[in-house]
Design a protein around this motif. Structure first.
Motif, short mmCIF file in Angstrom:
data_model
loop_
_atom_site.label_atom_id
_atom_site.label_comp_id
_atom_site.label_asym_id
_atom_site.label_seq_id
_atom_site.Cartn_x
_atom_site.Cartn_y
_atom_site.Cartn_z
N ALA A 1 21.75 -4.77 -5.25
CA ALA A 1 20.65 -5.59 -4.76
C ALA A 1 20.01 -4.96 -3.53
O ALA A 1 18.86 -5.19 -3.23
N SER A 2 20.77 -4.15 -2.80
CA SER A 2 20.23 -3.55 -1.57
C SER A 2 19.71 -2.14 -1.78
O SER A 2 19.31 -1.49 -0.84
N MET A 3 19.69 -1.67 -3.01
CA MET A 3 19.31 -0.27 -3.25
C MET A 3 17.90 0.06 -2.83
O MET A 3 17.66 1.04 -2.18
N GLU A 4 16.90 -0.72 -3.20
CA GLU A 4 15.52 -0.37 -2.94
C GLU A 4 14.90 -1.16 -1.80
O GLU A 4 13.91 -0.77 -1.25
N VAL A 5 15.46 -2.29 -1.46
CA VAL A 5 14.83 -3.17 -0.49
C VAL A 5 15.00 -2.61 0.92
O VAL A 5 16.10 -2.36 1.36
N GLY A 6 13.89 -2.44 1.62
CA GLY A 6 13.94 -2.00 3.01
C GLY A 6 14.34 -0.57 3.22
O GLY A 6 14.59 -0.17 4.35
N GLU A 7 14.43 0.23 2.20
CA GLU A 7 14.84 1.62 2.36
C GLU A 7 13.67 2.59 2.33
O GLU A 7 13.87 3.78 2.33
N GLU A 8 12.45 2.08 2.27
CA GLU A 8 11.30 2.96 2.20
C GLU A 8 11.09 3.64 3.55
O GLU A 8 11.18 3.01 4.60
N LEU A 9 10.81 4.92 3.51
CA LEU A 9 10.49 5.66 4.72
C LEU A 9 8.98 5.78 4.81
O LEU A 9 8.30 5.96 3.80
N SER A 10 8.46 5.67 6.02
CA SER A 10 7.04 5.95 6.22
C SER A 10 6.81 6.29 7.69
O SER A 10 7.48 5.75 8.58
N TYR A 11 5.85 7.18 7.91
CA TYR A 11 5.55 7.64 9.25
C TYR A 11 4.13 8.18 9.26
O TYR A 11 3.71 8.86 8.32
N LEU A 12 3.40 7.87 10.33
CA LEU A 12 2.07 8.41 10.54
C LEU A 12 1.97 8.83 11.99
O LEU A 12 2.19 8.01 12.89
N ARG A 13 1.66 10.08 12.20
CA ARG A 13 1.53 10.61 13.56
C ARG A 13 0.38 9.90 14.28
O ARG A 13 -0.65 9.60 13.67
N ASP A 14 0.57 9.63 15.56
CA ASP A 14 -0.48 9.01 16.38
C ASP A 14 -1.75 9.85 16.31
O ASP A 14 -1.71 11.08 16.32
N GLY A 15 -2.88 9.15 16.25
CA GLY A 15 -4.17 9.82 16.25
C GLY A 15 -4.75 10.04 14.85
O GLY A 15 -5.88 10.50 14.72
N TYR A 16 -3.98 9.70 13.81
CA TYR A 16 -4.48 9.84 12.44
C TYR A 16 -4.80 8.45 11.89
O TYR A 16 -4.13 7.47 12.22
N PRO A 17 -5.81 8.37 11.02
CA PRO A 17 -6.23 7.05 10.51
C PRO A 17 -5.18 6.43 9.58
O PRO A 17 -4.57 7.13 8.77
N PRO A 18 -4.99 5.11 9.66
CA PRO A 18 -4.00 4.42 8.83
C PRO A 18 -4.25 4.56 7.33
O PRO A 18 -3.32 4.52 6.54
N HIS A 19 -5.51 4.74 6.92
CA HIS A 19 -5.79 4.87 5.48
C HIS A 19 -5.13 6.11 4.89
O HIS A 19 -4.84 6.17 3.71
N LEU A 20 -4.82 7.09 5.74
CA LEU A 20 -4.14 8.31 5.28
C LEU A 20 -2.74 7.96 4.76
O LEU A 20 -2.33 8.42 3.68
N LEU A 21 -2.04 7.12 5.49
CA LEU A 21 -0.70 6.70 5.08
C LEU A 21 -0.77 5.82 3.83
O LEU A 21 0.05 5.95 2.92
N ARG A 22 -1.77 4.94 3.76
CA ARG A 22 -1.94 4.10 2.56
C ARG A 22 -2.17 4.97 1.32
O ARG A 22 -1.59 4.73 0.26
N ARG A 23 -3.03 5.97 1.46
CA ARG A 23 -3.30 6.87 0.32
C ARG A 23 -2.03 7.64 -0.07
O ARG A 23 -1.76 7.84 -1.26
N LEU A 24 -1.25 8.03 0.92
CA LEU A 24 0.00 8.76 0.64
C LEU A 24 0.97 7.86 -0.12
O LEU A 24 1.57 8.28 -1.10
N LYS A 25 1.10 6.61 0.31
CA LYS A 25 2.00 5.66 -0.36
C LYS A 25 1.55 5.35 -1.78
O LYS A 25 2.37 5.05 -2.64
N ARG A 26 0.26 5.41 -2.03
CA ARG A 26 -0.27 5.14 -3.38
C ARG A 26 -0.17 6.35 -4.29
O ARG A 26 -0.54 6.27 -5.46
N GLY A 27 0.27 7.48 -3.77
CA GLY A 27 0.41 8.68 -4.60
C GLY A 27 -0.91 9.38 -4.87
O GLY A 27 -1.07 10.00 -5.91
N GLN A 28 -1.84 9.31 -3.92
CA GLN A 28 -3.16 9.88 -4.13
C GLN A 28 -3.28 11.33 -3.68
O GLN A 28 -4.37 11.88 -3.69
N PHE A 29 -2.16 11.94 -3.31
CA PHE A 29 -2.17 13.35 -2.95
C PHE A 29 -1.39 14.14 -3.99
O PHE A 29 -0.39 13.66 -4.51
#
Length: 181
Positions: A65-93
């Motif tokens: 039950a704990s395998m996938e919940v809350g284990e996602e990693l994400s990071y965006l360096r300061d100074g970069y737009p938040p939409h960059l991280l959203r696009r990365l999470k959606r697999g758009q790269f």
């Protein structure tokens, strides 16, 4: 090769043929026997898989039950737009290269990540995947290679962003990394 048109049958030939074969009686077509209804499909493998789940859950050394919940990693360096991280999470790269850390110890994994990222920069790659695994065989300390990858990527100046991969690309067992141009 050209095909010849079939020869036309003259009246004399048709008459000779009828005389040679004699009287003909037409045969009525025999009706086909009624077909039996097809049996409904029976999901035997599905039932076997479902029956095996309870036994497998008892044998697991971790809480599924704990395998996938809350284990996602994400990071965006300061100074970069938040939409960059959203696009990365959606697999758009588009992932241009991959490193698999399975079966490595922490020291070998760290050296491999450093060398892999240096090579990626040298080849002017902008998006790579690092497969660290989910740490299912890790002890109480948790997923060692996953935590190491997270710490190492956050400290590097050439990393713009990273996020856990989409399920088809490894899910929480891999990160997609954006490198600075």
């Amino acid at each position: 090769m050209k095909r010849r048109a079939p020869a036309t049958i003259s009246d004399d030939d048709a008459r000779l043929f009828r005389e040679a074969i004699g009287e003909v009686r037409r045969i009525d077509p025999v009706p086909l026997p009624p077909s039996l209804p097809k049996p409904l499909p029976h999901p035997r493998m599905f039932e076997a898989d479902e029956a095996a789940v309870s036994g497998e859950l008892l044998d697991m050394a971790f809480d599924p039950a704990s395998m996938e919940v809350g284990e996602e990693l994400s990071y965006l360096r300061d100074g970069y737009p938040p939409h960059l991280l959203r696009r990365l999470k959606r697999g758009q790269f588009s992932v241009q290269d991959e490193l698999d850390l399975h079966h490595m110890n922490a020291a070998a994994a760290q050296a491999s990540i450093v060398a892999f990222l240096a090579e990626a920069r040298q080849h002017d790659l902008h998006c790579v995947r690092i497969v660290h695994g989910k740490g299912l065989r890790s002890k109480a300390a948790g997923p060692v290679l996953k935590a190491l990858t997270d710490r190492l990527l956050r400290r590097r100046d050439d990393i713009v962003a990273f996020a856990s991969a989409r399920p088809a690309q490894g899910g929480t067992g891999a990160v997609i990394v954006l490198l600075r141009h």
